[in-house]
Structure formats: structure tokens, C-alpha cells
Design a protein around this motif. Structure first.
Motif, PDB file in Angstrom:
ATOM      1  N   ALA A  37       0.811  -1.157  -0.009  1.00  0.00           N
ATOM      2  CA  ALA A  37       0.036  -0.113  -0.060  1.00  0.00           C
ATOM      3  C   ALA A  37       0.741   1.213   0.011  1.00  0.00           C
ATOM      4  O   ALA A  37       0.387   2.437  -0.025  1.00  0.00           O
ATOM      5  N   SER A  38       2.141   1.051   0.316  1.00  0.00           N
ATOM      6  CA  SER A  38       2.912   2.375   0.343  1.00  0.00           C
ATOM      7  C   SER A  38       2.896   3.289  -0.898  1.00  0.00           C
ATOM      8  O   SER A  38       3.037   4.469  -0.763  1.00  0.00           O
ATOM      9  N   ASP A  39       2.735   2.574  -1.965  1.00  0.00           N
ATOM     10  CA  ASP A  39       2.580   3.457  -3.300  1.00  0.00           C
ATOM     11  C   ASP A  39       1.390   4.321  -3.128  1.00  0.00           C
ATOM     12  O   ASP A  39       1.349   5.531  -3.606  1.00  0.00           O
ATOM     13  N   ALA A  40       0.298   3.786  -3.257  1.00  0.00           N
ATOM     14  CA  ALA A  40      -0.999   4.462  -3.233  1.00  0.00           C
ATOM     15  C   ALA A  40      -0.890   5.365  -1.995  1.00  0.00           C
ATOM     16  O   ALA A  40      -1.479   6.620  -2.086  1.00  0.00           O
ATOM     17  N   LEU A  41      -0.634   5.267  -0.809  1.00  0.00           N
ATOM     18  CA  LEU A  41      -0.720   6.062   0.329  1.00  0.00           C
ATOM     19  C   LEU A  41       0.445   7.192   0.105  1.00  0.00           C
ATOM     20  O   LEU A  41      -0.008   8.480   0.599  1.00  0.00           O
ATOM     21  N   SER A  42       1.470   6.910  -0.574  1.00  0.00           N
ATOM     22  CA  SER A  42       2.605   7.757  -0.819  1.00  0.00           C
ATOM     23  C   SER A  42       2.006   8.874  -1.869  1.00  0.00           C
ATOM     24  O   SER A  42       2.700  10.207  -1.771  1.00  0.00           O
ATOM     25  N   SER A  43       1.213   8.687  -2.560  1.00  0.00           N
ATOM     26  CA  SER A  43       0.680   9.598  -3.533  1.00  0.00           C
ATOM     27  C   SER A  43       0.005  10.672  -2.966  1.00  0.00           C
ATOM     28  O   SER A  43       0.025  11.716  -3.370  1.00  0.00           O
ATOM     29  N   VAL A  44      -0.121  10.668  -1.687  1.00  0.00           N
ATOM     30  CA  VAL A  44      -0.839  11.823  -1.171  1.00  0.00           C
ATOM     31  C   VAL A  44       0.304  13.048  -0.823  1.00  0.00           C
ATOM     32  O   VAL A  44       0.058  14.114  -0.536  1.00  0.00           O
ATOM     33  N   GLY A  45       1.566  12.417  -0.718  1.00  0.00           N
ATOM     34  CA  GLY A  45       2.731  13.407  -0.898  1.00  0.00           C
ATOM     35  C   GLY A  45       2.793  14.463  -2.084  1.00  0.00           C
ATOM     36  O   GLY A  45       3.763  15.199  -2.049  1.00  0.00           O
ATOM     37  N   ASP A 120       4.514   0.874 -15.975  1.00  0.00           N
ATOM     38  CA  ASP A 120       4.166   1.609 -14.918  1.00  0.00           C
ATOM     39  C   ASP A 120       4.593   1.278 -13.597  1.00  0.00           C
ATOM     40  O   ASP A 120       5.054   2.078 -12.870  1.00  0.00           O
ATOM     41  N   TYR A 121       5.313  -0.112 -13.629  1.00  0.00           N
ATOM     42  CA  TYR A 121       5.955  -0.352 -12.417  1.00  0.00           C
ATOM     43  C   TYR A 121       7.300   0.186 -12.298  1.00  0.00           C
ATOM     44  O   TYR A 121       7.922   0.865 -11.203  1.00  0.00           O
ATOM     45  N   VAL A 122       7.809   0.159 -13.461  1.00  0.00           N
ATOM     46  CA  VAL A 122       9.234   0.853 -13.580  1.00  0.00           C
ATOM     47  C   VAL A 122       9.078   2.496 -13.270  1.00  0.00           C
ATOM     48  O   VAL A 122       9.748   2.979 -12.489  1.00  0.00           O
ATOM     49  N   LEU A 123       8.067   3.098 -14.002  1.00  0.00           N
ATOM     50  CA  LEU A 123       7.864   4.494 -13.665  1.00  0.00           C
ATOM     51  C   LEU A 123       7.428   4.599 -12.278  1.00  0.00           C
ATOM     52  O   LEU A 123       7.849   5.808 -11.395  1.00  0.00           O
ATOM     53  N   THR A 124       6.696   3.790 -11.431  1.00  0.00           N
ATOM     54  CA  THR A 124       6.259   3.947  -9.867  1.00  0.00           C
ATOM     55  C   THR A 124       7.902   4.098  -9.299  1.00  0.00           C
ATOM     56  O   THR A 124       8.022   5.131  -8.429  1.00  0.00           O
ATOM     57  N   VAL A 125       8.771   3.324  -9.459  1.00  0.00           N
ATOM     58  CA  VAL A 125       9.935   3.481  -8.841  1.00  0.00           C
ATOM     59  C   VAL A 125      10.553   4.768  -9.209  1.00  0.00           C
ATOM     60  O   VAL A 125      11.257   5.302  -8.165  1.00  0.00           O
ATOM     61  N   ALA A 126      10.796   5.079 -10.243  1.00  0.00           N
ATOM     62  CA  ALA A 126      11.359   6.325 -10.853  1.00  0.00           C
ATOM     63  C   ALA A 126      10.795   7.626 -10.146  1.00  0.00           C
ATOM     64  O   ALA A 126      11.358   8.448  -9.764  1.00  0.00           O
ATOM     65  N   VAL A 127       9.305   7.737 -10.264  1.00  0.00           N
ATOM     66  CA  VAL A 127       8.719   8.763  -9.696  1.00  0.00           C
ATOM     67  C   VAL A 127       8.923   9.010  -8.250  1.00  0.00           C
ATOM     68  O   VAL A 127       9.147  10.039  -7.846  1.00  0.00           O
ATOM     69  N   SER A 128       8.602   7.867  -7.509  1.00  0.00           N
ATOM     70  CA  SER A 128       8.470   7.854  -6.028  1.00  0.00           C
ATOM     71  C   SER A 128       9.919   8.227  -5.660  1.00  0.00           C
ATOM     72  O   SER A 128       9.926   9.127  -4.561  1.00  0.00           O
ATOM     73  N   VAL A 314       2.970  20.736  -0.467  1.00  0.00           N
ATOM     74  CA  VAL A 314       1.783  21.064   0.282  1.00  0.00           C
ATOM     75  C   VAL A 314       1.900  20.373   1.615  1.00  0.00           C
ATOM     76  O   VAL A 314       1.395  21.129   2.424  1.00  0.00           O
ATOM     77  N   ILE A 315       2.138  19.225   1.778  1.00  0.00           N
ATOM     78  CA  ILE A 315       1.998  18.407   3.136  1.00  0.00           C
ATOM     79  C   ILE A 315       3.230  19.419   4.117  1.00  0.00           C
ATOM     80  O   ILE A 315       3.009  19.452   5.196  1.00  0.00           O
ATOM     81  N   GLY A 316       4.363  19.988   3.538  1.00  0.00           N
ATOM     82  CA  GLY A 316       5.278  20.678   4.441  1.00  0.00           C
ATOM     83  C   GLY A 316       4.559  21.852   4.732  1.00  0.00           C
ATOM     84  O   GLY A 316       4.815  22.230   5.681  1.00  0.00           O
ATOM     85  N   GLN A 317       3.804  22.670   3.945  1.00  0.00           N
ATOM     86  CA  GLN A 317       3.317  23.910   4.272  1.00  0.00           C
ATOM     87  C   GLN A 317       2.169  23.879   5.345  1.00  0.00           C
ATOM     88  O   GLN A 317       2.084  24.621   6.282  1.00  0.00           O
ATOM     89  N   ILE A 318       1.530  22.672   5.034  1.00  0.00           N
ATOM     90  CA  ILE A 318       0.288  22.229   5.960  1.00  0.00           C
ATOM     91  C   ILE A 318       1.155  22.104   7.327  1.00  0.00           C
ATOM     92  O   ILE A 318       0.249  22.579   8.619  1.00  0.00           O
ATOM     93  N   VAL A 336       9.133  11.914   7.525  1.00  0.00           N
ATOM     94  CA  VAL A 336       8.368  10.525   7.067  1.00  0.00           C
ATOM     95  C   VAL A 336       7.562  10.677   5.731  1.00  0.00           C
ATOM     96  O   VAL A 336       7.468   9.524   4.925  1.00  0.00           O
ATOM     97  N   THR A 337       7.191  11.699   5.283  1.00  0.00           N
ATOM     98  CA  THR A 337       6.637  11.920   4.005  1.00  0.00           C
ATOM     99  C   THR A 337       7.922  11.568   2.826  1.00  0.00           C
ATOM    100  O   THR A 337       7.565  11.012   2.004  1.00  0.00           O
ATOM    101  N   GLY A 338       9.053  12.420   3.061  1.00  0.00           N
ATOM    102  CA  GLY A 338      10.021  12.103   2.107  1.00  0.00           C
ATOM    103  C   GLY A 338      10.539  10.686   1.986  1.00  0.00           C
ATOM    104  O   GLY A 338      10.414  10.135   0.901  1.00  0.00           O
ATOM    105  N   LEU A 339      10.282  10.048   3.456  1.00  0.00           N
ATOM    106  CA  LEU A 339      10.849   8.709   3.278  1.00  0.00           C
ATOM    107  C   LEU A 339       9.806   7.890   2.747  1.00  0.00           C
ATOM    108  O   LEU A 339      10.334   6.745   1.785  1.00  0.00           O
TER     109      LEU A 339
END
Length: 696
Positions: A37-45, A120-128, A314-318, A336-339
Motif C-alpha cells: 500500500a505504500s505506493d497508493a498512500l505515498s501519492s498523498v505526498g 508503470d511499475y518501472v515509472l512508479t520506482v522512478a517517480v517515487s 503541500v504537506i510541508g506547508q500544512i 516521514v513523507t519524504g521517506l
């Protein structure tokens, strides 16, 4: 060198795990949630950032639509989660979208989905990873020039952790993921309480004005405004990436696999929806301003801020606003958001190898990808994913804004085709089901998947329309290339299987008419004697030794030594006026083969086994060229006869079997003459000379 590599592998990866321990590597829900779930949850970042940045081109007023866009994204998320809960029950084998589409829509559609998911899996790693290292570079500006190197290093660490096995990598990532969820939850609750009590402050960027793009001076009116809203919606749909990973990873769950996967999927959807809505809401409540180019688009008293201003996410400013009186909490949320953005890549490291193993089993990818490594992980798939992610990171300079445009198009292609496949699956099942309760359950599942088709299909159209020219075309091109390559691989495997199949058992017992043995010799020494002995032990129909005369006198010296040793094997000398060694031998072997097409030609090639890796470049280069050339000659077999250099007591002995000199060296005097010939022969420099040159 090999021992050093083995020791290094054991240090990095760990000791081998027996196959019977496979059940011990399965994941309980508490570990599976952070793993998948870390991929979907991290998208909030980054999803809130993309929504606000897209809307900002039309001015501050346009950003007021962000909560409605987030609500639409959550609606699609609910549909996708509900749809995939049906998938994990119907197809628990781990093929996920690929298996669903292949089974119900045919292999060509399945291959299209597979190419979409792999890219998409490869791009997930690159983007994240690029996004996570962006947080690090923002916190420590001095590291900005090394962002690409840091990102490559992070991907390498993730690959090594996953090579150690999914349980160990899951345990390593569980604590940071749960810390991230707790930090976002505390931020959301604290911010909402402050909003209700009237104590919520404003973000530091709220005092700035947004420079409206000239094309949007009338706001969001007309078709252009609707297009911008759709583009913001498609950017926000990045929050849905990663949902499909659970359907691909069902085999990694503890039993009952399907039920545990469905429960984890429900937890993922609920947590991601709450986090996304709360962050978008607090961004509006604190008046966060986000633009693509803050140096020119953010104004203070009508003047651009310039390049000295750093725009926090956004999360940093909030977090800075909510915890303005308690800075340690702000640092925790940011850290933890960056991590988690970095660790989100771990979802792909679990999904990609499993999917690649299924494709390897179906012969659309190399079969090696279907095999588990000595730690019971799909090691080859992990390495391929690592190489692909590194290529994207280096190629795009670890720039998240550029990579994000390539994102999500592949996953929504797989979403849509998968839901179409599930509708067809339930329709087919209903034709044979007779139990009323089972039919009611199937009809309900079909309705859910039909809604999924509409939802994901609509998003796919929007994504293609709004992101094609901004980079999605690159993803589509990669998908097309993968599709073609996998088709070629499948055709190759089928052609090989057809060619190797035994049509008549009588064919398997057919032997060659004769066996002609050729021993290559550059000098008369112990490796040559061993090769002659081995050749005679096979009892060929005929045998001869072959050398090449390059004009330096080496062939004459070999002939004299050969005659003095009274060897019964005839020596054939090939002339080479241009001093080439390999071509005359290849031509001669092929001519022997042409003269007797039904005969088998076995070429015995003496070779050195060196003690150190760097010594390899000093020997056996001619042998390598000969083997490479003769490998593709029908009816010719290459037999390497090794001689290990530097081994104490090495004589005509190999693997505990003592080899005697060939028949014809009948007495001690003849053996002594052969030994004298060896001592009198010129030293082999490993680079050329008569005979086979780089071979002994």
C-alpha cells in the motif's frame, strides 16, 4: 574472483533459503499493508501538489475547486477498490490484470495489459524515488547537484533489500509506513480541531498572489476551463496507482490468501481516501499557494519572488502551519513523507517480479524471470526493474515534474481492460451457475465491475486527452515496444519447441555414421597430451591433430617434437600466409564436415584455467574466438579440455582420474623425448604464435 563475488552476495543478500521455507516468507496483513500500500498512500505526498499546480494557472479562485476534484478522485478510488476486491477472489494466482484480461479477452489484450503494467511499475520506482530525493534536496540544498546519484543509490538499496526476501523487506518498511500514516493522521486531526476552534493559521505562501497565465485571464470559463479541470483531475488520479499491486501480489499473502488480500485492499482504499481528502481540505483552509514556477508565478506586492524563493510541498506547508508552535512535529511529518515517497517504490519491487514471473512462465519473457533466487525472491525480475528505474532516473535527471507526465496512463489502461474482463468473467460464470445465492453474488460482482469499466474508462480518456502531448506518448511508445518484444519472445520459444520436439522415437536413436576427432595444438606439452588422451578415450572413428603455420617457425618445431615423440596421431599443418590463426582452422573443420555430412566432428580444444580473474585476458582469447565461430556450424561439437594453472601436483590428472599418455609413447625414453620437446619449445605468451595461439 568467484569466491569474492559469492562472499559479497552473501553479505548483501544473506544465506540461501531452502524451498520448503517458502511458506515462512508469506506476509501477514500487518506487513502486507505497508509492502503493497505504500505506493497508493505515498501519492498523498504529491497528488495534492499536482492538483493545485494545475489549477493555479487560472488564478487563486480556480484552486477553490480542489476539494471537489479530490472528491471525484476518491469516488474513482472507491470504484477501483471495490472492483479489485472481486478480482482477488476470482483470480488469486497472482496474475492480476494480466491473467484476467488474457483469460477473458484473449492473449493479445492480456499482453497489452502486461506491457502497460510493466512500464508503470518501472515509472512508479522512478517517480517515487525522484520525489523522495526532491524532499531531501529541498531540506539540504547542498545535495541538489547530486540528486540523480542519490536517487540511483536509493533504488540500489531497495533492490538489495528485496533480494533478501519479501518478509525482510516488508519488516524493514513497516515502521516508516505506519509512522507516515500516524503523522498524516495527527496532522489532519490537529488541523481540523484548530479549524473548528478558529485557531488554524495561514500558510506562509498565503500572502502571495498568483500571476494568472494570459490564456486564463477569464478564469475557468468555456471549454478551456473544463479541459483544465479535467487535467487537474487526471493529475489527482495518481492517487490510484498502486491499487493493482495487491491483485498481483495475492500469492505473497498468508492463507486465506484471497480474503487477506481483499481486507488489505479495503484498508488501503479507506486510508488513502481519508488522507487525500484531509490534505486537500487543509490546503484550502490554510490558503496554500502552489505554482509550477514560483520564481515567476508567485508575486509579492505585484513583483515576482525570483529564484531565491523555495516552494515547499503541500504537506510541508500544512505541517508548518498546523505545528507552528511545535517544530519537532513539523520535522517528523516532513521526514516521514519524504521517506515514504522513497519506500513507495517497494510496491513495484513486489509487483513487478511476480508479474514478470507469470509472463516468463507463459514464455512472453525470458524463462529465467519465472525462477526464484536462493532467497526465494524473484531475483532476476528485481534486477530488471532496478535497471529500468535507473535508466528513467538518469534519463530524466530525477525530475519529478517531467516523470509524472509519463505516469498513470499505463495503469488506467490495465484498470479498464481488467474491469471489462471481469464483466465477461461473471457473465460466463452466470451461464453455468444454478445456486440462487451464488448467482446473486455473481450478479452483484458483475455490477460492481461494470461500474468500474465506466469509471476507469472515463479517467483513461481524460488522461490520454490531457497528458498525451505532455509525455504520455513516451509511455505509449514503450508499451508498444514491450508488446512487440514479448510477442517475438513467444514466437521464438514456440519455434524452438517445435524444432526440438521428437516426432518419431526412432529419430532419437539415430547415431552419426562416423566420429572424426580433431585436436588443436600449438605446442607439444602436457595440455596437448591430455587433449590427445581425452580424444582417444572417446574411441572416435578417426583422429588427427591440427596446427597452423603462421611463418614464424613454430609449426616446424612442433612437427619435429611430434615426430621425435613418435605419436601415432597424424599432425595436419594448415598454412596461413596472412598469419591468421582462427580462420584456417574454421575453414578446415567446415570442409571436413562438408565432405561427410552424416559424420560428427568433435574439436578438442586445450584451455588454461587461471587462478586469478585478471589472468584470463592473457590466455584463451583464440579459444574463445574459435568456440564462438564453430558454435554455429552444424554437426560440429566443441570439447574444452582444461588444464588448471598453478595447481600443485597438476599432471595428466583431472577430477581424480589419471590420464595416460596416448598409445605410441610406448616407453620411458619416448616419454622423456616428449618432455625434452616441451622444454625446448618456445614459451607461449598467450597472445599468438603457431597453432591455436592464445590456447595452450
Amino acid at each position: 574472483m568467484r569466491d569474492f563475488a559469492d562472499r559479497l552476495k552473501r553479505i548483501l543478500v544473506g544465506r540461501p533459503v531452502p524451498s520448503q521455507a517458502l511458506g515462512e516468507t508469506l506476509l501477514p496483513k500487518r506487513i502486507a499493508l505497508p509492502v503493497f500500500a505504500s505506493d497508493a498512500l505515498s501519492s498523498v505526498g504529491y497528488a495534492p501538489d499536482e492538483v493545485l499546480i494545475t489549477l493555479a494557472v487560472a488564478g487563486v479562485a480556480a484552486t477553490a475547486l480542489s476539494p471537489w476534484i479530490a472528491l471525484a478522485v476518491v469516488g474513482v478510488l472507491v470504484v477501483v477498490v471495490a472492483s479489485y476486491r472481486q478480482t482477488v477472489h476470482a483470480y488469486p494466482s497472482g496474475g492480476g490484470d494480466y491473467e484476467v484480461v488474457s483469460t477473458n479477452l484473449g492473449p493479445h489484450a492480456g499482453l497489452l495489459v502486461a506491457s502497460a503494467l510493466l512500464s508503470d511499475y518501472v515509472l512508479t520506482v522512478a517517480v517515487s524515488v525522484s520525489s523522495g530525493t526532491g524532499y531531501l534536496a529541498a531540506a539540504v540544498p547542498g545535495l541538489a547537484p547530486y540528486k540523480v546519484s542519490i536517487a540511483v543509490g536509493v533504488v540500489t538499496v531497495l533492490a538489495v533489500l528485496n533480494l533478501r526476501g519479501s518478509r525482510e523487506s516488508g519488516s524493514a518498511f513497516a515502521i516508516p509506513t505506519y509512522l507516515y500514516m500516524a503523522a498524516i493522521g495527527i496532522t489532519a486531526v490537529t488541523g481540523l480541531v484548530q479549524e473548528l476552534t478558529g485557531t488554524l493559521g495561514r500558510a506562509a505562501s498565503s500572502g502571495y498572489q498568483i500571476a494568472v497565465d494570459a490564456d486564463w485571464d477569464r478564469g475557468l470559463t468555456g471549454l478551456a476551463g473544463a479541459f483544465l479541470i479535467l487535467r487537474a483531475f487526471s493529475s489527482g488520479c495518481a492517487a490510484l496507482t498502486g491499487v493493482e499491486a495487491i491483485s498481483n501480489g495475492v500469492p505473497s499473502f498468508q492463507r486465506p490468501k484471497s480474503r487477506n488480500a481483499a481486507t488489505t485492499l479495503l484498508l488501503l482504499g479507506s486510508i488513502a481516501a481519508l488522507m487525500l481528502m484531509s490534505m486537500i481540505h487543509l490546503a484550502g483552509a490554510t490558503h496554500v499557494q502552489m505554482v509550477e514556477d514560483p520564481a515567476t508565478q508567485l508575486l509579492h506586492d505585484g513583483e515576482p519572488l525570483g529564484g531565491g524563493y523555495h516552494q515547499d510541498p503541500v504537506i510541508g506547508q500544512i505541517a508548518a502551519t498546523v505545528f507552528s508552535g511545535f517544530r519537532p512535529m513539523f520535522y517528523l511529518v516532513t521526514a516521514v513523507t519524504g521517506l515514504i515517497l522513497v519506500l513507495a517504490a517497494n510496491t513495484a519491487f513486489n509487483g513487478f517480479p511476480v508479474l514478470a514471473s507469470v509472463l516468463g512462465r507463459d514464455e512472453f519473457l525470458p524463462r529465467q524471470l519465472s525462477q526464484r533466487g536462493d532467497r526465494l525472491a524473484y531475483s532476476n525480475g528485481i534486477i530488471v526493474l532496478w535497471l529500468g528505474a535507473v535508466a528513467f532516473i538518469v534519463g530524466f535527471g530525477a525530475n519529478t515534474n517531467r516523470l509524472i507526465q509519463l505516469y498513470i496512463v499505463g495503469v488506467f489502461i490495465s484498470f479498464t481492460l481488467s474491469q471489462i474482463g471481469m464483466v465477461r468473467h461473471w457473465t460466463r460464470e452466470l451461464t453455468t451457475a444454478t445456486d440462487p445465492r451464488a448467482r446473486a453474488r455473481m450478479q452483484r460482482s458483475r455490477l460492481i465491475n461494470a461500474v468500474g469499466v465506466v469509471g476507469t474508462g472515463t479517467v483513461l480518456i481524460i488522461v490520454l486527452a490531457t497528458k498525451f502531448t505532455r509525455g504520455a506518448w513516451i509511455t505509449l511508445t514503450i508499451m508498444a515496444l514491450l508488446y512487440l518484444v514479448m510477442n517475438r519472445i513467444r514466437r521464438h520459444y514456440r519455434r524452438v519447441s517445435a524444432e526440438l520436439a521428437i516426432s518419431d522415437l526412432h529419430d532419437a536413436r539415430v547415431l552419426p555414421a562416423h566420429v572424426h576427432a580433431i585436436v588443436l595444438a600449438s605446442r607439444l606439452h602436457r595440455p596437448t597430451l591430455r587433449a590427445l588422451t581425452y580424444a582417444q578415450s572417446t574411441h572416435p572413428t578417426s583422429i588427427e591433430a591440427v596446427t597452423v603455420d603462421t611463418g614464424d617457425g613454430g609449426a616446424d618445431r612442433l612437427l619435429d617434437a611430434w615426430e621425435e615423440a613418435e605419436l601415432p596421431v597424424p599432425l595436419t599443418i594448415l598454412d596461413s600466409p596472412f598469419r591468421d590463426i582462427t580462420r584456417p582452422i574454421i575453414s578446415y573443420v567446415r570442409s571436413v564436415r562438408r565432405e561427410s555430412p552424416r559424420d560428427l566432428v568433435v574439436v578438442f580444444l586445450p584451455e588454461y584455467l587461471v587462478r586469478h580473474w585478471w589472468e584470463q585476458i592473457l590466455h584463451n582469447q583464440t579459444a574463445l574466438r574459435l568456440k564462438t565461430a564453430l558454435l554455429f556450424t552444424p554437426g560440429v561439437v566443441m570439447a574444452s579440455v582444461p588444464w588448471q594453472l598453478g595447481l600443485p601436483g597438476e599432471r595428466l590428472i583431472h577430477h581424480g582420474v589419471r590420464a595416460t599418455a596416448p598409445t605410441g609413447i610406448a616407453d620411458a625414453d619416448a616419454a622423456a623425448r616428449a618432455a625434452d620437446a616441451v622444454r625446448l619449445a618456445p614459451a607461449d605468451d598467450g597472445a599468438g604464435g603457431a597453432g591455436t595461439g592464445g590456447t595452450p
